[in-house]
Motif scaffolding. Structure first.
Motif, mmCIF file in Angstrom:
data_model
loop_
_atom_site.group_PDB
_atom_site.id
_atom_site.type_symbol
_atom_site.label_atom_id
_atom_site.label_comp_id
_atom_site.label_asym_id
_atom_site.label_seq_id
_atom_site.Cartn_x
_atom_site.Cartn_y
_atom_site.Cartn_z
ATOM 1 N N LEU A 194 48.920 9.635 -38.557
ATOM 2 C CA LEU A 194 48.037 8.538 -38.155
ATOM 3 C C LEU A 194 46.622 9.049 -37.881
ATOM 4 C CD1 LEU A 194 47.646 5.583 -37.392
ATOM 5 C CD2 LEU A 194 48.408 6.146 -35.067
ATOM 6 N N VAL A 195 46.534 10.158 -37.135
ATOM 7 C CA VAL A 195 45.222 10.748 -36.849
ATOM 8 C C VAL A 195 44.572 11.236 -38.148
ATOM 9 C CG1 VAL A 195 44.025 12.640 -35.683
ATOM 10 C CG2 VAL A 195 45.817 11.379 -34.485
ATOM 11 N N GLY A 196 45.378 11.860 -39.012
ATOM 12 C CA GLY A 196 44.864 12.328 -40.303
ATOM 13 C C GLY A 196 44.338 11.189 -41.152
ATOM 14 N N LEU A 197 45.028 10.041 -41.105
ATOM 15 C CA LEU A 197 44.585 8.868 -41.862
ATOM 16 C C LEU A 197 43.261 8.341 -41.315
ATOM 17 C CD1 LEU A 197 45.161 6.735 -44.038
ATOM 18 C CD2 LEU A 197 46.438 5.436 -42.313
ATOM 19 N N LEU A 198 43.134 8.310 -39.989
ATOM 20 C CA LEU A 198 41.886 7.852 -39.360
ATOM 21 C C LEU A 198 40.726 8.787 -39.704
ATOM 22 C CD1 LEU A 198 43.201 6.806 -35.822
ATOM 23 C CD2 LEU A 198 42.409 5.285 -37.647
ATOM 24 N N VAL A 199 40.993 10.089 -39.655
ATOM 25 C CA VAL A 199 39.951 11.067 -39.979
ATOM 26 C C VAL A 199 39.561 10.962 -41.454
ATOM 27 C CG1 VAL A 199 39.447 13.538 -40.196
ATOM 28 C CG2 VAL A 199 40.582 12.669 -38.143
ATOM 29 N N ALA A 200 40.560 10.839 -42.334
ATOM 30 C CA ALA A 200 40.277 10.711 -43.767
ATOM 31 C C ALA A 200 39.488 9.443 -44.063
ATOM 32 C CB ALA A 200 41.579 10.713 -44.557
ATOM 33 N N THR A 201 39.834 8.353 -43.363
ATOM 34 C CA THR A 201 39.127 7.091 -43.567
ATOM 35 C C THR A 201 37.668 7.201 -43.147
ATOM 36 O OG1 THR A 201 41.162 5.819 -43.215
ATOM 37 C CG2 THR A 201 39.066 4.639 -42.970
ATOM 38 N N SER A 202 37.425 7.845 -42.002
ATOM 39 C CA SER A 202 36.060 7.922 -41.467
ATOM 40 C C SER A 202 35.201 8.972 -42.157
ATOM 41 C CB SER A 202 36.104 8.201 -39.963
ATOM 42 O OG SER A 202 36.802 9.414 -39.698
ATOM 43 N N THR A 203 35.806 10.056 -42.623
ATOM 44 C CA THR A 203 35.012 11.137 -43.224
ATOM 45 C C THR A 203 35.072 11.178 -44.746
ATOM 46 O OG1 THR A 203 36.831 12.741 -43.042
ATOM 47 C CG2 THR A 203 35.309 12.593 -41.180
ATOM 48 N N VAL A 204 36.017 10.449 -45.347
ATOM 49 C CA VAL A 204 36.153 10.461 -46.804
ATOM 50 C C VAL A 204 35.923 9.072 -47.388
ATOM 51 C CG1 VAL A 204 37.679 10.934 -48.767
ATOM 52 C CG2 VAL A 204 37.743 12.414 -46.754
ATOM 53 N N PHE A 205 36.773 8.124 -47.025
ATOM 54 C CA PHE A 205 36.743 6.820 -47.684
ATOM 55 C C PHE A 205 35.537 5.967 -47.286
ATOM 56 C CE2 PHE A 205 41.326 7.991 -47.585
ATOM 57 C CZ PHE A 205 41.478 8.168 -48.954
ATOM 58 N N LEU A 206 35.120 6.006 -46.026
ATOM 59 C CA LEU A 206 33.935 5.237 -45.628
ATOM 60 C C LEU A 206 32.663 5.748 -46.301
ATOM 61 C CD1 LEU A 206 34.481 4.405 -41.842
ATOM 62 C CD2 LEU A 206 34.638 2.879 -43.812
ATOM 63 N N PRO A 207 32.416 7.089 -46.323
ATOM 64 C CA PRO A 207 31.247 7.566 -47.081
ATOM 65 C C PRO A 207 31.304 7.202 -48.557
ATOM 66 C CG PRO A 207 32.007 9.274 -45.597
ATOM 67 C CD PRO A 207 33.039 8.183 -45.553
ATOM 68 N N LEU A 208 32.500 7.295 -49.159
ATOM 69 C CA LEU A 208 32.634 6.927 -50.573
ATOM 70 C C LEU A 208 32.315 5.455 -50.780
ATOM 71 C CD1 LEU A 208 35.891 8.819 -51.666
ATOM 72 C CD2 LEU A 208 33.539 9.407 -52.213
ATOM 73 N N ALA A 209 32.848 4.606 -49.896
ATOM 74 C CA ALA A 209 32.601 3.165 -50.008
ATOM 75 C C ALA A 209 31.117 2.858 -49.810
ATOM 76 C CB ALA A 209 33.444 2.411 -48.979
ATOM 77 N N PHE A 210 30.482 3.565 -48.877
ATOM 78 C CA PHE A 210 29.060 3.331 -48.611
ATOM 79 C C PHE A 210 28.213 3.730 -49.812
ATOM 80 C CE2 PHE A 210 24.920 4.774 -46.952
ATOM 81 C CZ PHE A 210 24.472 3.580 -46.422
ATOM 82 N N VAL A 211 28.545 4.855 -50.437
ATOM 83 C CA VAL A 211 27.808 5.297 -51.631
ATOM 84 C C VAL A 211 27.938 4.256 -52.739
ATOM 85 C CG1 VAL A 211 27.684 7.031 -53.456
ATOM 86 C CG2 VAL A 211 27.989 7.750 -51.090
ATOM 87 N N LEU A 212 29.158 3.765 -52.955
ATOM 88 C CA LEU A 212 29.376 2.740 -53.987
ATOM 89 C C LEU A 212 28.586 1.473 -53.677
ATOM 90 C CD1 LEU A 212 33.231 3.126 -54.546
ATOM 91 C CD2 LEU A 212 31.412 3.824 -56.107
ATOM 92 N N TYR A 213 28.551 1.087 -52.407
ATOM 93 C CA TYR A 213 27.812 -0.112 -51.995
ATOM 94 C C TYR A 213 26.307 0.044 -52.264
ATOM 95 C CZ TYR A 213 25.372 -3.342 -48.887
ATOM 96 O OH TYR A 213 24.518 -4.277 -48.369
ATOM 97 N N THR A 214 25.748 1.189 -51.873
ATOM 98 C CA THR A 214 24.305 1.391 -52.062
ATOM 99 C C THR A 214 23.933 1.384 -53.540
ATOM 100 O OG1 THR A 214 24.624 3.802 -51.974
ATOM 101 C CG2 THR A 214 24.003 2.702 -49.925
ATOM 102 N N TYR A 215 24.775 1.986 -54.382
ATOM 103 C CA TYR A 215 24.438 2.010 -55.805
ATOM 104 C C TYR A 215 24.679 0.665 -56.468
ATOM 105 C CZ TYR A 215 22.968 6.771 -56.063
ATOM 106 O OH TYR A 215 22.228 7.907 -55.907
ATOM 107 N N LEU A 216 25.589 -0.127 -55.925
ATOM 108 C CA LEU A 216 25.746 -1.489 -56.427
ATOM 109 C C LEU A 216 24.474 -2.292 -56.149
ATOM 110 C CD1 LEU A 216 27.474 -3.765 -57.627
ATOM 111 C CD2 LEU A 216 28.357 -4.203 -55.316
ATOM 112 N N ARG A 217 23.908 -2.113 -54.949
ATOM 113 C CA ARG A 217 22.655 -2.801 -54.605
ATOM 114 C C ARG A 217 21.512 -2.322 -55.499
ATOM 115 N NH1 ARG A 217 22.254 -5.118 -49.478
ATOM 116 N NH2 ARG A 217 20.176 -5.698 -50.238
ATOM 117 N N ILE A 218 21.476 -1.025 -55.777
ATOM 118 C CA ILE A 218 20.422 -0.472 -56.636
ATOM 119 C C ILE A 218 20.550 -1.014 -58.058
ATOM 120 C CG2 ILE A 218 19.596 1.649 -57.738
ATOM 121 C CD1 ILE A 218 20.214 3.101 -55.093
#
Length: 313
Positions: A194-218
């Protein structure tokens, strides 16, 4: 009984699969290590010495290169010694230290790519506000957050893994990994997962999602602009896109490998997949930024041309 629940060392079993190819592998990896360190050092030195490159985008690129040096130091020196050794045992403290360094390196890479995506988003979509939004103070805060949050999050994962009672010491990788250690646990690892999933979500998946979002806007913005504007945006953003896609693929391969039965895979394919995210990004990043961005390329060529007459003397 104590040795079963708290082994003093771990055995990295995947080295056995390399067999007689370890000497050619050692030479190849040594050359790669030397190139990675040299290329990333060049990027760091060039950006540090050249005042015209003291801008947010180049500071972030320098941080990527520093992270590549950090990750390479945490992996290569141990890996190269293991290639030449007949014994592939690693002490418990050294194993968890390696886990921490490699996982923070991986997390830093993604958080840095996230803030670089924000920098490009503001530069392209809000150019008039760029210098008011991306100030030196903001850059310092973003870099601090990109380093401190993964450092604390990964520490929590590693600490919890170090407290698990283990019923074995064989790790089917060429380096220590949290998931491989957790699979040796004698007790339930639900909380660790559970902790590993939370850490992976915050340090891996959220940055990836944010990058995709910014480039979609661009991309949506570029659709309404001229060809000249699109060309400038591509020139500015392409190195970051290449780095992002490259790193996303290598992280996906490592995550997929950790969920597979390694013994069923071709040994060389298994070793290659397990090494991708510590080999390829530090190798590709300096090439992408050093060759593609004209500002960095010009400074490197100028420094080389200035050193040539000195060498002739």
């Amino acid at each position: 009984m104590e040795n079963n629940t708290n082994p003093p060392y771990f055995n990295l079993t995947m080295f056995v699969n390399i067999g007689n190819y370890r000497y050619p592998t050692f030479v190849l990896c040594l050359l790669l290590c030397a190139f990675i360190i040299s290329a990333n050092l060049v990027i760091v030195v060039v950006i540090t010495l050249e005042k015209t490159l003291h801008e947010p985008m180049y500071i972030f690129i320098m941080c990527l290169s520093l992270n590549s040096l950090y990750g390479s130091a945490g992996f290569f020196f141990r890996f190269l010694s293991d290639l030449l050794s007949d014994s592939h045992l690693i002490s418990r403290p050294a194993c968890f230290t390696q886990v921490y360094v490699i996982y923070t390196y991986a997390s830093y890479e993604l958080t840095l790519l996230g803030i670089m995506a924000y920098d490009r988003y503001v530069a392209v979509c809000q150019p008039l506000h760029y210098h008011t939004k991306i100030t030196s103070k903001v850059v310092s805060i973003l870099i601090f957050l990109a380093w401190i949050f993964p450092a604390l999050a990964v520490f929590a994962c590693v600490y919890m893994a170090s407290r698990l009672p283990l019923c074995g010491n064989k790790i089917q990788k060429v380096f220590c990994a949290v998931w491989s250690i957790a699979k040796l646990s004698c007790v339930s690892t639900v909380l660790n997962n559970l902790v590993g999933l939370l850490v992976a979500t915050s340090t891996v998946f959220l940055p990836l999602a944010f990058v995709l979002y910014t480039y979609l806007r661009i991309v949506l913005l570029c659709r309404k602009r001229s060809s000249e504007f699109k060309s400038k945006v591509i020139q500015s953003c392409l190195p970051h896109i290449v780095t992002f896609v490259n790193y996303s693929i290598t992280v996906f391969c490592d995550i997929a490998l950790s969920r597979m039965n390694v013994e069923e895979l071709n040994p060389f394919l298994a070793v290659f997949l397990s090494l991708e995210f510590v080999f390829i990004p530090p190798l590709v990043n300096p090439l992408v930024y050093g060759l593609k961005l004209p500002e960095i390329r010009k400074v490197i060529l100028r420094m080389l041309s200035c050193s040539l007459p000195d060498s002739k003397k």
